[in-house]
Design an enzyme around this catalytic site. Structure first.
Site, short mmCIF file in Angstrom:
data_model
loop_
_atom_site.label_atom_id
_atom_site.label_comp_id
_atom_site.label_asym_id
_atom_site.label_seq_id
_atom_site.Cartn_x
_atom_site.Cartn_y
_atom_site.Cartn_z
N ARG A 252 0.83 -1.53 -0.07
CA ARG A 252 0.04 0.00 -0.05
C ARG A 252 1.06 1.29 -0.14
NH1 ARG A 252 -1.36 2.72 4.36
NH2 ARG A 252 -1.74 1.00 5.57
N TYR B 105 -14.32 16.93 -15.81
CA TYR B 105 -14.84 15.45 -15.79
C TYR B 105 -15.76 15.45 -14.85
CZ TYR B 105 -14.57 10.56 -15.38
OH TYR B 105 -14.62 9.42 -15.02
N ASP C 48 -5.15 17.63 -15.98
CA ASP C 48 -5.65 16.26 -16.03
C ASP C 48 -5.57 16.24 -17.62
OD1 ASP C 48 -7.09 14.24 -17.04
OD2 ASP C 48 -8.72 14.60 -15.49
N LYS D 216 -7.44 4.69 -19.66
CA LYS D 216 -7.95 5.26 -20.88
C LYS D 216 -6.69 4.99 -22.00
CE LYS D 216 -11.38 6.62 -18.69
NZ LYS D 216 -11.58 8.09 -18.13
C1 LIG Z 1 -11.89 8.77 -16.79
C2 LIG Z 1 -11.48 10.01 -16.32
C3 LIG Z 1 -10.98 10.31 -15.07
C4 LIG Z 1 -11.21 9.23 -14.03
O1 LIG Z 1 -10.49 8.07 -14.21
P1 LIG Z 1 -10.97 6.74 -13.41
O2 LIG Z 1 -9.85 5.79 -13.99
O3 LIG Z 1 -12.03 6.13 -14.01
O4 LIG Z 1 -11.06 6.93 -12.04
C5 LIG Z 1 -10.52 11.30 -14.90
N1 LIG Z 1 -10.35 12.32 -15.95
C6 LIG Z 1 -10.70 12.19 -17.20
C7 LIG Z 1 -10.55 13.25 -18.01
C8 LIG Z 1 -11.21 11.06 -17.49
O5 LIG Z 1 -11.70 10.61 -18.74
#
Ligand SMILES: *Cc1c(COP(=O)(O)O)cnc(C)c1O
Length: 399
Positions: free
Chosen positions: A60, A116, A188, A213
């Protein structure tokens, strides 16, 4: 009881095969699927726990397989090798640890109004309960962003590409606003990946990703990562230890495997996206296509300055005439593109925005965010471009 030479079956079962140290270097990073690590002596444990000696104690806290993934992302985001990375169990684990590291009760955050949905929810449903206030602004208006900052602002948040309008953040402009105010600038970069844009080169202090993603890229793992300067990252890491959003070693190994093909996948997906966007733009049932690769997109020139030449992301938002009913019918007519949320994988996916990712917004709020109630977000995968265009066009023809 006398000492026994033979151990009982339970002892033998638990202690299993002897774990031998391997002195050769494997070609691929090994999966350290272990929750804890063995010390040679009590003194070594004391030294590792106190940080006097490098080493691993508990997964962890840190795990070599998870850290290897974060190190690899840091090397992609910062070719000079100065930035470091920290791994997380999901994008939201990365984002929540980052915001909690930078905010305390009474802090104020400035974020784009298209932020998001998960980040919006974290800020408004969770952090607001602990006295952290957020102002959502039109982040394309630098004066509005500057005006939203307060003495107690501790984070300026941005997204390289906003969902689903593909609005491009003016990273250099926003970074100047943040620097003038002495506020950390967090970006992000999930929709872009380091293949399309590296925000640290445009003034960001921290970059966060949902590795679920493009970094993972195969729709089979959730993960997250934060990259930036070591001192700031250490604060973010400390929150992960306390909140527990550690990346599991098996997931980390899948993510690291994904990174090897990230430039190939991302380049191809972006190239396909432009062809799809251009093909659909002229379809008689289509009222609008959002993709920054199109010269008609409001941020085409800005994207050209910030992004790798020719690459503009691999999401195309298509709006057929006829509002919600038409948007849902378009999605229902798809045969090859999957009806699924998320993005970045090998398989193309589509969602009707107003009833899925932006469910919480009524038509007035959608309009304020620049989103048509019929908009369909298409995440372009690795299929042949002709097959994707044919599928999208037949679904539009059927409307
Ligand atoms: C999917 C996404 C997130 C969150 O990510 P998870 O892996 O689903 O927790 C945050 N920011 C953006 C722009 C996203 O597309």
């Amino acid at each position: 009881m006398t000492a026994r030479s033979e151990k009982g079956s339970s002892t033998r079962a638990v202690h299993g095969p002897e774990v031998r140290e391997v002195v050769q270097t494997p070609l691929t990073p090994p999966v350290y699927r272990t929750s804890t690590f063995v010390f040679d002596s009590a003194q070594q444990a004391a030294d590792v726990f106190a940080g006097r000696e490098p080493g691993w104690s508990y997964s962890r806290t840190d795990n070599p397989t998870a850290q290897a993934f974060a190190d690899a992302v840091a090397a992609l985001e910062d070719p000079s090798g100065v930035a470091v990375g920290q791994p997380f169990a999901s994008g939201m684990a990365a984002i929540s640890s980052t915001l909690l590291a930078l905010c305390s009760s009474g802090s104020h955050v400035v974020a784009p109004r298209e932020v998001y949905g998960g980040t919006w929810s974290l800020l408004t449903r969770q952090l607001a309960r602990f006295g952290v206030e957020t102002t959502f602004v039109d982040a394309t208006d630098l004066e509005a962003v500057r005006a939203a900052l307060r003495p107690e602002t501790t984070v300026l948040w941005a997204e390289v590409l906003a969902n689903p309008t593909m609005t491009v953040a003016d990273l250099p402009g926003l970074s100047v606003v943040a620097r003038d105010a002495g506020v950390p600038f967090v970006v992000d970069a999930t929709f872009a990946s380091p293949v399309v844009c590296r925000p640290l080169e445009h003034g960001a202090d921290l970059v966060v990703h949902s590795a679920t993603k493009y970094l993972g890229g195969h729709s089979d793992v959730t993960g997250g990562v934060v990259v930036g300067a070591a001192a700031l990252l250490e604060r973010v890491r400390t929150v992960r230890l306390d909140l527990g959003g550690a990346l599991a070693p098996e997931e980390a190994a899948l993510l690291t495997r994904g990174l090897a093909t990230l430039p190939l996948r991302m380049t191809r997906q972006c190239q396909t996206a432009i062809v799809v966007a251009a093909a659909l733009q002229t379809h008689p049932r289509v009222v609008r296509v959002d993709h920054p690769g199109l010269t008609t997109h409001r941020d085409h020139a800005l994207a050209g300055r910030l992004f790798t030449p020719g690459l503009y992301g691999a999401v195309v938002t298509v709006t057929p005439a006829g509002g919600r009913v038409a948007g849902m019918a378009f999605v229902d007519g798809l045969r090859l593109v999957k009806r699924a949320t998320s993005l970045g994988g090998t398989v193309s996916k589509a969602v009707h925005v107003a009833t899925t990712t932006h469910l919480q917004l009524d038509d007035a709020s959608l309009a304020a965010a620049g989103i048509d109630p019929g908009a369909v977000r298409v995440s372009i995968g690795l299929e042949d471009v002709e097959d994707l265009v044919a599928d999208l066009v037949q679904a539009l023809d059927a409307l």
